[in-house]
Design an enzyme around this catalytic site. Structure first.
Site, PDB file in Angstrom:
ATOM      1  N   ASP A 145     -15.407   2.400 -14.843  1.00  0.00           N
ATOM      2  CA  ASP A 145     -16.639   2.398 -14.064  1.00  0.00           C
ATOM      3  C   ASP A 145     -16.520   3.484 -13.008  1.00  0.00           C
ATOM      4  O   ASP A 145     -15.496   3.591 -12.324  1.00  0.00           O
ATOM      5  CB  ASP A 145     -16.933   1.043 -13.422  1.00  0.00           C
ATOM      6  CG  ASP A 145     -18.427   0.902 -13.117  1.00  0.00           C
ATOM      7  OD1 ASP A 145     -19.242   1.163 -14.024  1.00  0.00           O
ATOM      8  OD2 ASP A 145     -18.789   0.569 -11.982  1.00  0.00           O
TER       9      ASP A 145
ATOM     10  N   TYR B  39     -24.082  13.845 -13.092  1.00  0.00           N
ATOM     11  CA  TYR B  39     -24.316  14.648 -11.888  1.00  0.00           C
ATOM     12  C   TYR B  39     -23.507  15.957 -11.886  1.00  0.00           C
ATOM     13  O   TYR B  39     -23.481  16.647 -10.865  1.00  0.00           O
ATOM     14  CB  TYR B  39     -23.935  13.828 -10.646  1.00  0.00           C
ATOM     15  CG  TYR B  39     -24.769  12.576 -10.450  1.00  0.00           C
ATOM     16  CD1 TYR B  39     -25.926  12.606  -9.665  1.00  0.00           C
ATOM     17  CD2 TYR B  39     -24.411  11.371 -11.038  1.00  0.00           C
ATOM     18  CE1 TYR B  39     -26.693  11.462  -9.469  1.00  0.00           C
ATOM     19  CE2 TYR B  39     -25.175  10.213 -10.856  1.00  0.00           C
ATOM     20  CZ  TYR B  39     -26.306  10.271 -10.070  1.00  0.00           C
ATOM     21  OH  TYR B  39     -27.066   9.136  -9.891  1.00  0.00           O
ATOM     22  N   ASP B  40     -22.870  16.299 -12.986  1.00  0.00           N
ATOM     23  CA  ASP B  40     -21.994  17.485 -13.008  1.00  0.00           C
ATOM     24  C   ASP B  40     -22.667  18.776 -12.534  1.00  0.00           C
ATOM     25  O   ASP B  40     -22.032  19.562 -11.829  1.00  0.00           O
ATOM     26  CB  ASP B  40     -21.403  17.697 -14.412  1.00  0.00           C
ATOM     27  CG  ASP B  40     -20.219  16.770 -14.670  1.00  0.00           C
ATOM     28  OD1 ASP B  40     -19.715  16.162 -13.709  1.00  0.00           O
ATOM     29  OD2 ASP B  40     -19.809  16.661 -15.837  1.00  0.00           O
TER      30      ASP B  40
HETATM   31  P1  ITT Z   1     -20.604   2.882 -19.636  1.00  0.00           P
HETATM   32  O1  ITT Z   1     -20.903   1.842 -18.591  1.00  0.00           O
HETATM   33  O2  ITT Z   1     -21.057   2.488 -21.000  1.00  0.00           O
HETATM   34  O3  ITT Z   1     -19.182   3.359 -19.602  1.00  0.00           O
HETATM   35  P2  ITT Z   1     -22.326   4.547 -17.988  1.00  0.00           P
HETATM   36  O4  ITT Z   1     -22.890   5.928 -18.167  1.00  0.00           O
HETATM   37  O5  ITT Z   1     -23.282   3.437 -17.660  1.00  0.00           O
HETATM   38  O6  ITT Z   1     -21.480   4.207 -19.295  1.00  0.00           O
HETATM   39  P3  ITT Z   1     -21.054   4.057 -15.458  1.00  0.00           P
HETATM   40  O7  ITT Z   1     -21.577   2.687 -15.348  1.00  0.00           O
HETATM   41  O8  ITT Z   1     -19.625   4.288 -15.079  1.00  0.00           O
HETATM   42  O9  ITT Z   1     -21.183   4.654 -16.915  1.00  0.00           O
HETATM   43  O10 ITT Z   1     -22.095   4.956 -14.657  1.00  0.00           O
HETATM   44  C1  ITT Z   1     -21.733   6.011 -13.934  1.00  0.00           C
HETATM   45  C2  ITT Z   1     -22.797   7.065 -13.903  1.00  0.00           C
HETATM   46  O11 ITT Z   1     -22.255   8.040 -13.012  1.00  0.00           O
HETATM   47  C3  ITT Z   1     -23.021   7.777 -15.232  1.00  0.00           C
HETATM   48  O12 ITT Z   1     -24.106   7.278 -15.950  1.00  0.00           O
HETATM   49  C4  ITT Z   1     -23.266   9.213 -14.774  1.00  0.00           C
HETATM   50  O13 ITT Z   1     -24.607   9.372 -14.375  1.00  0.00           O
HETATM   51  C5  ITT Z   1     -22.389   9.307 -13.559  1.00  0.00           C
HETATM   52  N1  ITT Z   1     -21.069   9.848 -13.909  1.00  0.00           N
HETATM   53  C6  ITT Z   1     -19.956   9.161 -14.302  1.00  0.00           C
HETATM   54  N2  ITT Z   1     -18.945   9.998 -14.549  1.00  0.00           N
HETATM   55  C7  ITT Z   1     -19.408  11.234 -14.308  1.00  0.00           C
HETATM   56  C8  ITT Z   1     -18.848  12.514 -14.398  1.00  0.00           C
HETATM   57  O14 ITT Z   1     -17.599  12.698 -14.806  1.00  0.00           O
HETATM   58  N3  ITT Z   1     -19.604  13.566 -14.073  1.00  0.00           N
HETATM   59  C9  ITT Z   1     -20.876  13.396 -13.670  1.00  0.00           C
HETATM   60  N4  ITT Z   1     -21.494  12.223 -13.562  1.00  0.00           N
HETATM   61  C10 ITT Z   1     -20.768  11.141 -13.883  1.00  0.00           C
END
Ligand code: ITT
Length: 194
Positions: free
Chosen positions: A68, A150-151
């Site tokens: 997460d 957000y990269d």
């Molecule tokens: P899972 O829960 O299925 O793993 P998710 O996309 O919903 O997928 P998260 O709940 O961890 O994942 O949400 C985090 C959000 O933060 C994700 O949707 C992206 O918008 C952002 N995010 C996460 N990692 C990132 C990264 O390495 N670079 C840029 N944005 C990122």
């Protein structure tokens, strides 16, 4: 060793595959037939990572880990944080999320922020947590075509480029997720040496 990576985010899966040694086989949620959205109802990254990992372990009885991640912006008191995926709404739309964040930061000079990842591993009846943080800043426009989320608006400290302009290898070597995965792999190596 086979380990399920409990994510529906293909970009996360691709990043983590690049960091996984050949003696560990990553299994995706689609490979075990898990297509449903796992509800993320926790109040912290730690709780949500455990909720995702526990869902798979309890329903499929398989060793697994989940990630997460949140983007925490200092001027916004840590927002979007655990709500990063749905910042601009349930659609989980990266463009809309970035637009909302850029709007919130108009005229704000402190652009400092960090990504934080928590990984929860369920293996051999116990849960272990691993973390990773990368500090940087939110720039005022989107730059670069690679990466996800957000990269395009996150520039890590010490670099002129955003995560979306850097290669995946470079991102993985300094990123929140890369650091957390490194700790996970060290832990798995220690277990297999016992
Ligand atoms: P899972 O829960 O299925 O793993 P998710 O996309 O919903 O997928 P998260 O709940 O961890 O994942 O949400 C985090 C959000 O933060 C994700 O949707 C992206 O918008 C952002 N995010 C996460 N990692 C990132 C990264 O390495 N670079 C840029 N944005 C990122």
């Amino acid at each position: 060793m086979q380990l399920v990576f409990a994510t529906h985010n293909q970009n996360k899966l691709e990043e983590v595959k690049k960091l996984t040694p050949s003696n560990i086989t990553l299994i995706s949620l689609s490979e075990i037939g898990c297509t449903e959205d796992i509800p993320e109802i926790g109040k912290s990254l730690e709780e949500n990572a455990q909720i995702k990992a526990n869902y798979v372990t309890e329903k499929y009885n398989l060793p697994c880990f989940a990630d997460d991640t949140g983007l925490l912006v200092n001027a916004l008191k840590g927002a979007p944080g655990i709500y990063s995926a749905r910042y601009a709404g349930e659609g989980k739309n990266a463009e809309e999320n970035m637009n909302k964040l850029l709007d919130e930061l108009v005229n704000i000079t402190d652009r400092s922020a960090h990504f934080k990842t928590i990984i929860a591993l369920n293996l051999q009846g116990s849960t272990s947590l691993f973390d990773g943080i990368v500090e940087g800043e939110i720039i005022s426009e989107k730059l670069g075509d690679d990466g996800f989320g957000y990269d395009p608006i996150f520039r890590p400290n010490g670099y002129q480029e955003t995560f979306a302009q850097l290669s995946l290898a470079t991102k993985n070597s300094i990123s929140h997720r890369g650091k957390a995965i490194q700790k996970l792999m060290i832990h798995l190596r220690q277990l297999s040496n016992v």
